[in-house]
Design an enzyme around this catalytic site. Structure first.
Site, mmCIF file in Angstrom:
data_model
loop_
_atom_site.group_PDB
_atom_site.id
_atom_site.type_symbol
_atom_site.label_atom_id
_atom_site.label_comp_id
_atom_site.label_asym_id
_atom_site.label_seq_id
_atom_site.Cartn_x
_atom_site.Cartn_y
_atom_site.Cartn_z
ATOM 1 N N GLU A 163 0.797 -1.235 0.000
ATOM 2 C CA GLU A 163 0.000 0.000 0.000
ATOM 3 C C GLU A 163 0.832 1.289 0.000
ATOM 4 O O GLU A 163 0.569 2.209 0.763
ATOM 5 C CB GLU A 163 -0.961 0.005 1.199
ATOM 6 C CG GLU A 163 -1.874 -1.209 1.208
ATOM 7 C CD GLU A 163 -2.862 -1.220 2.369
ATOM 8 O OE1 GLU A 163 -2.787 -0.337 3.236
ATOM 9 O OE2 GLU A 163 -3.708 -2.113 2.397
ATOM 10 N N GLU A 274 -5.984 -10.653 -1.487
ATOM 11 C CA GLU A 274 -6.846 -10.443 -0.312
ATOM 12 C C GLU A 274 -8.310 -10.343 -0.734
ATOM 13 O O GLU A 274 -9.016 -9.402 -0.388
ATOM 14 C CB GLU A 274 -6.426 -9.158 0.423
ATOM 15 C CG GLU A 274 -4.945 -9.127 0.764
ATOM 16 C CD GLU A 274 -4.524 -7.876 1.522
ATOM 17 O OE1 GLU A 274 -5.390 -7.189 2.094
ATOM 18 O OE2 GLU A 274 -3.323 -7.591 1.541
ATOM 19 N N SER A 617 -49.629 -28.027 -11.971
ATOM 20 C CA SER A 617 -49.031 -27.734 -10.668
ATOM 21 C C SER A 617 -50.095 -27.780 -9.565
ATOM 22 O O SER A 617 -50.734 -28.795 -9.353
ATOM 23 C CB SER A 617 -48.305 -26.397 -10.736
ATOM 24 O OG SER A 617 -47.484 -26.235 -9.621
HETATM 25 C C1 XIL Z 1 -6.154 -6.472 8.080
HETATM 26 C C2 XIL Z 1 -6.479 -7.623 8.994
HETATM 27 O O1 XIL Z 1 -7.357 -8.488 8.344
HETATM 28 C C3 XIL Z 1 -7.085 -7.125 10.268
HETATM 29 O O2 XIL Z 1 -7.264 -8.192 11.191
HETATM 30 C C4 XIL Z 1 -6.190 -6.068 10.894
HETATM 31 O O3 XIL Z 1 -6.800 -5.523 12.029
HETATM 32 C C5 XIL Z 1 -5.905 -4.971 9.893
HETATM 33 O O4 XIL Z 1 -5.348 -5.527 8.738
HETATM 34 N N1 XIL Z 1 -4.876 -4.754 3.496
HETATM 35 C C6 XIL Z 1 -3.892 -5.598 3.921
HETATM 36 C C7 XIL Z 1 -4.152 -6.516 5.051
HETATM 37 O O5 XIL Z 1 -2.857 -5.698 3.264
HETATM 38 O O6 XIL Z 1 -2.968 -6.778 5.772
HETATM 39 C C8 XIL Z 1 -5.187 -5.980 5.957
HETATM 40 O O7 XIL Z 1 -5.458 -6.953 6.957
HETATM 41 C C9 XIL Z 1 -6.420 -5.636 5.156
HETATM 42 C C10 XIL Z 1 -6.146 -4.563 4.158
#
Ligand code: XIL
Length: 714
Positions: A163, A274, A617
């Site tokens: 990010e 993700e 039916s």
């Molecule tokens: C999230 C987790 O799922 C949560 O449990 C935590 O509190 C915050 O992070 N982008 C990412 C992940 O790259 O690491 C993040 O994961 C979600 C958004």
């Protein structure tokens, strides 16, 4: 016996309803194989896990069945592994790594450098002042190499930097990258360094740059630009991770497709890292977390399933460059977004959703199907309306003007998909084509616009599902038997008769054959019932009963008879409550009021042997009950997708002169054919009929009428 029959009919009737989705999610049996198996020729399917997931026996079983790649949801991030400089905490990360080692599951490393979930020691001193570039790099090198070294036997790839690209919009004069502390200290170079440190520790690992809003055109261009500059500078970057935190309204699949194409110009590996698809409109950067019980509407489920199905179709298309697709969490219960966002393929009880089946059950052949562009307006359209359209393969295409809407769903779709989701054009029109060819014949449908139900202004309306619904006709290859031909035609007239038992003026439609007005002959009569949700219009409007009769008579295939169609008083019953339905009221109206009225006002042969009753039916259920309860009334019985008769329940074999039992081939026809065979074996004049390629819909019943008519009044 009766209970079983009712249960069977209930099941049959479900198919008659325009949208399966409106009855809520169906229980799906425990799968025997997993997503990883369905996608073995395409890419790995992974999942992000927490501690519970890898310690609970049931969850372990599910993970091992479904997935062949794992990501630690939090355990390997900078802060959890090293909250304070040199104070390492490996317990959770080790547990997940051991789980992968023991089960031979591949492990994606996530993540080495991120502005979030990072100990401030990495970039600032005790007083909160940013460190120097040299100090930052020393910290990064120390941390990155400690983590990578510890897991290099099992981690096959790393999200090295997470990010780091700025969200849209980027205002003039602002950098393309996120202004994180690391960026403030070192600029873009901190990203390059992170990759170099990771590569030094494990030259074999594939190294990824990972980000969200990965399909948004402007941001994906910035991601591309960054990785291109890295490549040009000789930085060891192998792949781009598209986080894929999407929602049911976006991104468009055109944008996802374009982003993948763009990224594949600069890297050889793309992972969806993700994936989740939430049901609200948030996009990355400003998410609403919504814990608690999922309160999800069926139309939202449909949107979600559509987004998942279309996304996986795009991903399959790019299998050459995509090698892993990871879901962010196992089930909605684990989701970082909260169960109310309903984002995953497994619900809060770890049960697969319908979307799971849809994602898994793709047909590779359909991925390459070319839809013929020979669409024509449906024959049921209102005058001058172009849409809906139908093509020669049986695909239906819809177009609806709803410029301010957020979602438009057509209740017609394939299998359990619950409909066709339309997508908005630049001009505010919503368009979409069914995912495959529809069954031939007539289909009821409606639109769901932002959760509200409406008719399609393009089509005529037909009474079904207890309301006037939109209708579409997919031309049938055998449509000639109900075609409008230049032959003598009978009439359909409305009659009104007073019903003392219900204290109401009631309505019926009466078909009289051609020549009825010109001669003095008396005719036999068929009392023909519609199904649940329909009314006295169904048989001659949707069913074309009059045209079927005219054609049969013109072709000399039957002796003419009258048909009477009245409302079967079916629609006060809710689905599921059929078992408690009381047939007595309609039985009285039909046998003691309508039949005498018709015999008194038309030239009928007012005798049992010249009277038949049939129904489709729920009308079949009525026929079954009434013919058996009033054996003196009717001599011919017909059940069209409406259950069966058994030899035992017909008290006197001589009470009936002919029995017709039929249904569509998609309605489980074995029971129908077996029942017909049993009746024949017991000496009854019985005929079983299966309509090929049709379900619980009107083409089945048109064909049934055509097959049944010649056996009546013989
Ligand atoms: C999230 C987790 O799922 C949560 O449990 C935590 O509190 C915050 O992070 N982008 C990412 C992940 O790259 O690491 C993040 O994961 C979600 C958004």
């Amino acid at each position: 016996m009766k209970k079983i029959l009712l249960a069977g009919l209930c099941a049959l009737m479900m198919g008659a309803l325009p949208s399966r989705a409106q009855w809520g999610p169906r229980a799906i049996p425990e799968p025997t194989d997993g997503l990883k198996d369905a996608y073995k020729d395409y890419f790995m399917v992974g999942v992000a896990v927490n501690n519970r997931n890898v310690t609970d026996a049931d969850q372990i079983k599910l993970i091992k069945r479904e997935f062949n790649s794992i990501t630690a949801e939090n355990a390997m991030k900078p802060q959890p592994t090293e909250p304070r400089k040199g104070e390492c905490n490996w317990e959770d990360a080790d547990r997940i790594a051991d789980f992968c080692r023991q089960n031979g599951i591949k492990l994606r490393g996530h993540t080495l450098m991120w502005h979030s979930q990072i100990g401030p020691w990495m970039y600032q001193d005790e007083n909160g002042n940013l460190l120097s570039k040299e100090e930052l790099y020393a910290n990064m090198k120390h941390h990155i190499q400690a983590v990578v070294n510890r897991y290099k036997d099992v981690v096959y790839c790393w999200d090295v930097v997470n990010e780091a690209v700025a969200d849209s919009p980027v205002y003039p004069g602002r950098p393309e990258l996120r202004e994180s502390p690391m960026y403030k200290i070192a600029g873009e170079e901190f990203i390059y360094k992170a990759f170099e440190f990771a590569h030094e520790a494990d030259p074999k690992a594939l190294l990824f740059y990972n980000d969200y809003n990965d399909a948004e055109p402007a941001k994906s261009q910035r991601i591309y630009n960054l990785v291109k500059r890295m490549k040009d500078a000789g930085v060891p970057v192998d792949g781009i991770g598209m986080q894929g935190h999407y929602n049911v309204y976006g991104p468009s699949m055109a944008d996802v497709d374009a982003a993948i194409k763009l990224y594949s110009q600069v890297v050889k590996h793309i992972h969806i890292t993700e994936l989740d698809i939430r049901i609200n409109e948030d996009m990355g950067g400003g998410l609403r977390f919504n814990q608690g019980q999922a309160q999800v509407s069926d139309w939202e489920r449909t949107l979600q399933q559509d987004q998942y199905v279309n996304l996986f179709k795009v991903l399959r298309k790019h299998k050459d460059v995509i090698d892993c697709v990871t879901f962010w969490n196992v089930s909605d219960r684990d989701s970082w977004l909260g169960a109310n966002n309903y984002p995953l393929l497994f619900d809060s009880n770890y049960k697969p959703k319908q979307s799971y089946l849809a994602v898994k059950g793709f047909d590779p052949k359909m991925d390459n199907v070319v839809v013929k562009e020979d669409f024509k307006p449906s024959e049921l359209n209102q005058p001058g309306q172009e849409y809906p359209m139908v093509n020669s393969q049986g695909y239906a295409r819809f177009r609806v003007n709803a410029p301010k809407a957020n979602s438009v769903i057509v209740s017609l779709g394939l299998g359990g998909s619950g409909g066709t989701v339309l997508h908005k054009d630049a001009d505010g029109f919503w368009t979409g084509t069914t995912a495959g060819p529809m069954d031939e014949g007539f289909h009821y449908y409606h639109l769901t616009i932002d959760g509200g139900v409406f008719n399609d202004p393009g089509t005529e309306n037909f009474y079904g599902s207890t309301r006037w619904e939109s209708g579409i006709e997919i031309p049938a290859h055998d449509a000639a038997f109900y075609a409008e031909r230049d032959v003598p035609h009978g009439n359909v007239q409305q009659i009104l008769f007073w019903s003392a038992s219900t204290n109401q003026l009631r309505k019926a439609f009466v078909y009289t054959p051609p020549q009825y007005e010109k001669n003095k002959k008396k005719y036999p009569v068929l009392y023909l019932q519609h199904g649940w949700g329909e009314n006295e219009f169904a048989w001659h409007v949707q069913g074309h009963a009059n045209l079927i009769m005219d054609n049969l008579i013109a072709d000399g295939k039957i002796q003419p008879f009258i048909i009477v169609m009245t409302y079967g008083m079916t629609n006060g019953v809710r689905i599921g409550g059929l078992g408690g339905f009381n047939y007595n009221d309609f039985q009285t109206v039909l046998c003691d009021e309508l039949v005498p009225y018709v015999d008194g006002h038309f030239r009928t042969i007012a005798k049992k042997d010249s009277r038949a009753m049939a129904g489709l039916s729920m009308g079949g259920m009525e026929t079954h009950t009434i013919t058996l309860a009033r054996p003196e009334m009717f001599a011919y019985y017909g059940l069209l997708s409406g259950g069966v008769y058994t030899p035992e329940e017909i008290q006197d074999p001589k009470q009936v002169k002919g029995i017709f039992i039929g249904c569509g081939s998609k309605e489980g026809p074995d029971r129908i054919m077996q029942a017909a065979a049993d009746l024949q074996a017991a000496g009854f004049n019985a005929k079983g009929y299966v309509s090929e390629g049709t379900a619980h819909e009107f083409l089945t019943w048109r064909r049934c009428l055509y097959e049944m008519a010649p056996m009546l009044f013989k």
